[in-house]
Write a protein that holds these residues in place. Structure first.
Motif, PDB file in Angstrom:
ATOM      1  N   UNK A  76      25.482  55.019  54.412  1.00  0.00           N
ATOM      2  CA  UNK A  76      24.813  53.913  53.788  1.00  0.00           C
ATOM      3  C   UNK A  76      25.708  53.943  52.248  1.00  0.00           C
ATOM      4  N   UNK A  77      25.816  55.179  51.572  1.00  0.00           N
ATOM      5  CA  UNK A  77      26.497  55.492  50.593  1.00  0.00           C
ATOM      6  C   UNK A  77      27.735  54.937  50.550  1.00  0.00           C
ATOM      7  N   UNK A  78      28.587  55.337  51.763  1.00  0.00           N
ATOM      8  CA  UNK A  78      29.881  55.045  51.957  1.00  0.00           C
ATOM      9  C   UNK A  78      30.107  53.508  51.898  1.00  0.00           C
ATOM     10  N   UNK A  79      28.994  52.905  52.517  1.00  0.00           N
ATOM     11  CA  UNK A  79      29.165  51.268  52.716  1.00  0.00           C
ATOM     12  C   UNK A  79      28.863  50.971  51.224  1.00  0.00           C
ATOM     13  N   UNK A  80      27.957  51.548  50.274  1.00  0.00           N
ATOM     14  CA  UNK A  80      27.687  50.921  49.312  1.00  0.00           C
ATOM     15  C   UNK A  80      29.162  50.882  48.018  1.00  0.00           C
ATOM     16  N   UNK A  90      31.133  48.314  46.016  1.00  0.00           N
ATOM     17  CA  UNK A  90      31.346  48.406  44.599  1.00  0.00           C
ATOM     18  C   UNK A  90      32.753  48.392  44.515  1.00  0.00           C
ATOM     19  N   UNK A  91      33.793  48.872  45.171  1.00  0.00           N
ATOM     20  CA  UNK A  91      35.072  49.040  44.755  1.00  0.00           C
ATOM     21  C   UNK A  91      35.659  47.508  44.994  1.00  0.00           C
ATOM     22  N   UNK A  92      35.129  46.900  46.049  1.00  0.00           N
ATOM     23  CA  UNK A  92      35.494  45.475  46.318  1.00  0.00           C
ATOM     24  C   UNK A  92      35.050  44.449  45.091  1.00  0.00           C
ATOM     25  N   UNK A 139      34.257  45.500  41.953  1.00  0.00           N
ATOM     26  CA  UNK A 139      35.199  45.852  40.836  1.00  0.00           C
ATOM     27  C   UNK A 139      36.644  45.016  40.880  1.00  0.00           C
ATOM     28  N   UNK A 140      37.279  45.146  42.221  1.00  0.00           N
ATOM     29  CA  UNK A 140      38.557  44.867  42.415  1.00  0.00           C
ATOM     30  C   UNK A 140      38.589  43.465  42.099  1.00  0.00           C
ATOM     31  N   UNK A 141      37.623  42.428  42.417  1.00  0.00           N
ATOM     32  CA  UNK A 141      37.681  41.229  42.271  1.00  0.00           C
ATOM     33  C   UNK A 141      37.612  40.932  40.689  1.00  0.00           C
ATOM     34  N   UNK A 142      36.794  41.525  40.032  1.00  0.00           N
ATOM     35  CA  UNK A 142      36.493  41.547  38.638  1.00  0.00           C
ATOM     36  C   UNK A 142      37.998  41.732  37.954  1.00  0.00           C
ATOM     37  N   UNK A 143      38.636  42.966  38.219  1.00  0.00           N
ATOM     38  CA  UNK A 143      39.892  43.426  37.845  1.00  0.00           C
ATOM     39  C   UNK A 143      41.106  42.329  37.890  1.00  0.00           C
ATOM     40  N   UNK A 144      41.029  41.708  39.022  1.00  0.00           N
ATOM     41  CA  UNK A 144      41.984  40.730  39.304  1.00  0.00           C
ATOM     42  C   UNK A 144      41.875  39.496  38.046  1.00  0.00           C
TER      43      UNK A 144
END
Length: 237
Positions: free
Chosen positions: A108-112, A116-118, A120-125
């Motif tokens: 569950x933590x790995x999925x979270x 989160x990375x996805x 943040x990635x959208x935000x950084x783009x």
């Protein structure tokens, strides 16, 4: 890849400790410190380390901690650890990125973290642009262009900062406090190791229990900064 800095808030509780232990095994995460349980501790780590994620046990959502989360000046993503029915998003007067149900699991933590990375990635783009590999440092009416890779360490001296540069005999002194100046440096390349010192990870020569050696200079490691530093070292070993 930049590691996500994590702060854990809650009293000694099995589920929070299990979550902390799982997070310690994930290379994409950088653990700031052991779980904290008071507003004073949380405020200190929030200001000194600027976490990306705050994991908070539902049992800590009361009194000073709740007021702290409402009033916090941070862009950290808040994740609440709660048993079924223990708390809901409708009960919280601030935005929560996600909930983790008790008992916790590594999957569950790995999925979270992936989510989160996805996010943040959208935000950084949306804010992407050419990333500089240098900073201009203002000192004595001049601007010095310095590459990040040439900065050895920064030393805070009350209202100004000494920036020690590779192959430069004297540091550049800028009239900015350490926190303000360091905010201009890439967080994946520099780490705070003491209240007065921020060092370049790539320029560290030796790390001992209480000191860091960079060139001929020995710098102290503050007690509050030791866990995060050694977590990064262990993940790179």
């Amino acid at each position: 890849m930049t590691k996500l800095k994590c702060l854990f808030i809650g009293k000694e509780e099995k589920s929070l400790q299990a979550l902390f232990d799982y997070a310690s095994t994930i290379s994409a995460l950088s653990i700031i410190a052991k779980p904290v349980s008071t507003k004073k501790e949380a405020q200190y780590y929030l200001q000194e380390f600027i976490p990306d994620i705050i994991f908070c046990d539902a049992t800590a959502i009361s009194g000073d901690i709740e007021k702290f989360l409402i009033q916090k000046e941070t862009k950290a993503l808040i994740v609440i650890l709660a048993a079924n029915g223990e708390i809901t998003s409708a009960e919280l007067p601030y935005n929560v990125f996600s909930f983790i149900s008790k008992p916790v699991s590594l999957d569950v933590l790995l999925q979270l973290i992936s989510r989160i990375n996805n996010y943040l990635s959208i935000g950084s783009k949306k804010h992407s642009g050419v990333q500089n590999d240098f900073v201009f440092i203002k000192s004595a009416y001049k601007f010095y262009k310095i590459k990040f890779s040439d900065i050895l360490f920064c030393e805070g001296m009350k209202d100004y900062t000494q920036v020690h540069i590779l192959n430069r005999e004297k540091p550049i002194i800028t009239l900015q406090n350490l926190k303000t100046f360091v905010s201009k440096l890439p967080p994946d390349q520099f780490i705070r190791v003491h209240r007065s010192f921020v060092v370049s990870l790539s320029n560290i020569d030796v790390v001992s229990k209480n000191e860091i050696t960079i060139g001929k200079k020995d710098l102290p490691i503050g007690e509050s900064y030791r866990d995060q530093l050694f977590n990064i070292i262990q993940q790179s070993a």
